[in-house]
Motif scaffolding. Sequence first.
Motif, mmCIF file in Angstrom:
data_model
loop_
_atom_site.group_PDB
_atom_site.id
_atom_site.type_symbol
_atom_site.label_atom_id
_atom_site.label_comp_id
_atom_site.label_asym_id
_atom_site.label_seq_id
_atom_site.Cartn_x
_atom_site.Cartn_y
_atom_site.Cartn_z
ATOM 1 N N THR A 107 -24.540 1.284 -26.362
ATOM 2 C CA THR A 107 -23.843 0.913 -27.589
ATOM 3 C C THR A 107 -22.426 1.456 -27.619
ATOM 4 O O THR A 107 -21.787 1.491 -28.662
ATOM 5 N N VAL A 108 -21.916 1.872 -26.477
ATOM 6 C CA VAL A 108 -20.594 2.494 -26.405
ATOM 7 C C VAL A 108 -19.739 1.734 -25.400
ATOM 8 O O VAL A 108 -20.233 1.246 -24.392
ATOM 9 N N MET A 109 -18.443 1.656 -25.663
ATOM 10 C CA MET A 109 -17.483 1.157 -24.693
ATOM 11 C C MET A 109 -17.101 2.352 -23.822
ATOM 12 O O MET A 109 -16.325 3.210 -24.231
ATOM 13 N N PRO A 110 -17.678 2.476 -22.615
ATOM 14 C CA PRO A 110 -17.428 3.679 -21.796
ATOM 15 C C PRO A 110 -15.946 3.859 -21.504
ATOM 16 O O PRO A 110 -15.214 2.882 -21.281
ATOM 17 N N SER A 111 -15.499 5.107 -21.496
ATOM 18 C CA SER A 111 -14.077 5.379 -21.284
ATOM 19 C C SER A 111 -13.606 4.891 -19.927
ATOM 20 O O SER A 111 -12.445 4.505 -19.769
ATOM 21 N N LYS A 112 -14.498 4.882 -18.918
ATOM 22 C CA LYS A 112 -14.079 4.417 -17.597
ATOM 23 C C LYS A 112 -13.730 2.934 -17.605
ATOM 24 O O LYS A 112 -12.888 2.485 -16.843
ATOM 25 N N ILE A 113 -14.364 2.144 -18.504
ATOM 26 C CA ILE A 113 -14.030 0.730 -18.625
ATOM 27 C C ILE A 113 -12.582 0.567 -19.086
ATOM 28 O O ILE A 113 -11.872 -0.355 -18.659
ATOM 29 N N LEU A 114 -12.116 1.464 -19.940
ATOM 30 C CA LEU A 114 -10.742 1.383 -20.430
ATOM 31 C C LEU A 114 -9.756 1.507 -19.277
ATOM 32 O O LEU A 114 -8.765 0.773 -19.208
ATOM 33 N N GLY A 115 -10.025 2.437 -18.361
ATOM 34 C CA GLY A 115 -9.157 2.598 -17.194
ATOM 35 C C GLY A 115 -9.208 1.399 -16.271
ATOM 36 O O GLY A 115 -8.183 0.964 -15.734
ATOM 37 N N MET A 116 -10.392 0.851 -16.085
ATOM 38 C CA MET A 116 -10.548 -0.331 -15.242
ATOM 39 C C MET A 116 -9.731 -1.489 -15.801
ATOM 40 O O MET A 116 -9.004 -2.179 -15.068
ATOM 41 N N MET A 117 -9.824 -1.720 -17.108
ATOM 42 C CA MET A 117 -9.113 -2.830 -17.725
ATOM 43 C C MET A 117 -7.610 -2.576 -17.801
ATOM 44 O O MET A 117 -6.802 -3.496 -17.629
ATOM 45 N N ALA A 118 -7.230 -1.331 -18.038
ATOM 46 C CA ALA A 118 -5.807 -1.001 -18.123
ATOM 47 C C ALA A 118 -5.092 -1.179 -16.794
ATOM 48 O O ALA A 118 -3.867 -1.345 -16.752
ATOM 49 N N SER A 119 -5.841 -1.166 -15.694
ATOM 50 C CA SER A 119 -5.246 -1.310 -14.366
ATOM 51 C C SER A 119 -4.761 -2.727 -14.082
ATOM 52 O O SER A 119 -4.118 -2.970 -13.058
ATOM 53 N N ALA A 120 -5.066 -3.654 -14.980
ATOM 54 C CA ALA A 120 -4.686 -5.062 -14.816
ATOM 55 C C ALA A 120 -5.363 -5.689 -13.608
ATOM 56 O O ALA A 120 -4.786 -6.531 -12.912
ATOM 57 N N ARG A 121 -6.588 -5.257 -13.363
ATOM 58 C CA ARG A 121 -7.417 -5.847 -12.315
ATOM 59 C C ARG A 121 -8.713 -6.358 -12.945
ATOM 60 O O ARG A 121 -9.207 -5.779 -13.911
ATOM 61 N N PRO A 122 -9.292 -7.434 -12.425
ATOM 62 C CA PRO A 122 -10.565 -7.928 -12.965
ATOM 63 C C PRO A 122 -11.684 -6.911 -12.742
ATOM 64 O O PRO A 122 -11.616 -6.090 -11.815
ATOM 65 N N SER A 123 -12.694 -6.985 -13.579
ATOM 66 C CA SER A 123 -13.870 -6.124 -13.457
ATOM 67 C C SER A 123 -15.132 -6.969 -13.540
ATOM 68 O O SER A 123 -15.183 -7.953 -14.287
ATOM 69 N N ILE A 124 -16.144 -6.565 -12.772
ATOM 70 C CA ILE A 124 -17.481 -7.134 -12.892
ATOM 71 C C ILE A 124 -18.425 -6.003 -13.277
ATOM 72 O O ILE A 124 -18.497 -4.983 -12.589
ATOM 73 N N VAL A 125 -19.142 -6.191 -14.388
ATOM 74 C CA VAL A 125 -20.056 -5.171 -14.906
ATOM 75 C C VAL A 125 -21.414 -5.807 -15.136
ATOM 76 O O VAL A 125 -21.509 -6.975 -15.545
ATOM 77 N N THR A 126 -22.472 -5.068 -14.848
ATOM 78 C CA THR A 126 -23.824 -5.507 -15.175
ATOM 79 C C THR A 126 -24.446 -4.505 -16.137
ATOM 80 O O THR A 126 -24.010 -3.360 -16.229
ATOM 81 N N GLY A 127 -25.492 -4.944 -16.844
ATOM 82 C CA GLY A 127 -26.175 -4.025 -17.737
ATOM 83 C C GLY A 127 -26.932 -4.739 -18.835
ATOM 84 O O GLY A 127 -27.294 -5.916 -18.719
ATOM 85 N N TYR A 128 -27.151 -4.024 -19.910
ATOM 86 C CA TYR A 128 -27.902 -4.501 -21.069
ATOM 87 C C TYR A 128 -27.235 -5.759 -21.648
ATOM 88 O O TYR A 128 -26.016 -5.821 -21.802
ATOM 89 N N ALA A 129 -28.036 -6.743 -21.975
ATOM 90 C CA ALA A 129 -27.516 -8.056 -22.357
ATOM 91 C C ALA A 129 -26.630 -8.027 -23.595
ATOM 92 O O ALA A 129 -25.707 -8.839 -23.721
ATOM 93 N N GLU A 130 -26.886 -7.100 -24.534
ATOM 94 C CA GLU A 130 -26.125 -7.058 -25.778
ATOM 95 C C GLU A 130 -25.076 -5.945 -25.775
ATOM 96 O O GLU A 130 -24.682 -5.456 -26.823
ATOM 97 N N SER A 131 -24.601 -5.579 -24.613
ATOM 98 C CA SER A 131 -23.658 -4.471 -24.484
ATOM 99 C C SER A 131 -22.335 -4.750 -25.192
ATOM 100 O O SER A 131 -21.855 -5.885 -25.245
ATOM 101 N N GLU A 132 -21.721 -3.689 -25.708
ATOM 102 C CA GLU A 132 -20.398 -3.810 -26.316
ATOM 103 C C GLU A 132 -19.337 -4.154 -25.272
ATOM 104 O O GLU A 132 -18.332 -4.781 -25.582
ATOM 105 N N VAL A 133 -19.575 -3.763 -24.026
ATOM 106 C CA VAL A 133 -18.653 -4.121 -22.951
ATOM 107 C C VAL A 133 -18.591 -5.643 -22.803
ATOM 108 O O VAL A 133 -17.510 -6.230 -22.666
ATOM 109 N N LYS A 134 -19.740 -6.280 -22.837
ATOM 110 C CA LYS A 134 -19.798 -7.735 -22.730
ATOM 111 C C LYS A 134 -18.994 -8.389 -23.848
ATOM 112 O O LYS A 134 -18.204 -9.322 -23.602
ATOM 113 N N THR A 135 -19.166 -7.917 -25.061
ATOM 114 C CA THR A 135 -18.438 -8.475 -26.203
ATOM 115 C C THR A 135 -16.936 -8.347 -26.011
ATOM 116 O O THR A 135 -16.176 -9.295 -26.264
ATOM 117 N N ASN A 136 -16.494 -7.193 -25.527
ATOM 118 C CA ASN A 136 -15.057 -6.980 -25.321
ATOM 119 C C ASN A 136 -14.519 -7.814 -24.175
ATOM 120 O O ASN A 136 -13.402 -8.331 -24.250
#
Length: 241
Positions: free
Chosen positions: A146-175
Amino acid sequence: ALPIFLFNRADCISTISKGMLKKLETKTETERFFFPNWIDYSKINPEIAGRPTIYNPSKFNILYSGNIGAKQDWDFFIEFVKECKKNSGIHIHLIGEGAKKEEVVSLVKGFSNLTYSPPVRYEELNDILCGADLHILFQKDTVIDTVMPSKILGMMASARPSIVTGYAESEVKTNFESANGGFYFSGRDTMDNIQKCIAKLSHDRLYAQTIGANARRFIVENYSLEKILSTFQKKIEHMNQ
């Protein structure tokens, strides 16, 4: 219960994810405030990044950098490395430490398409993140996040695409969906979908750049240090009126 007792006597309750805000709605009438993790995007900035020597410019370089712990799906990661061996143009980089580091490193030791490196100095982090062609994070889909992990912020800030897997209703997916700045997979056909995604990103660099730029723009607009702290300050000032 003590938490409910405290919730009901506070003037405002802050929490770091929208999922947690929804949970609070069921526990208290007290005013709630979204106060998430933030990032100083001037420190993770492709405009000032150099190209690390660990990356082969003739390859499509995929990076996992961070904690090598129990929350990540390392069984899936190993299968992913095996699957990527079919494409000689891909190289995977695993950088980090953690409770499962020794186990994971021993399992990938024989793969020529993967390089393990220990954590880099903070001064090198920007180069490492912004120099990759793609970031990956494979989380177990049974772990409710239920959290947007801080490491995701760095991944996205790098201006590079990201592929993430996990729980279907994750907040990462929504973002990711809001930003059009990354790809989130869960459930059946995940490996096949990831490989198709990588094929498109590696063959269409303009598409990859667009996804990366969308990700960075989303982070700057929604999770920057200035944005989060200024909003928090305004909230406190409003409550003190």
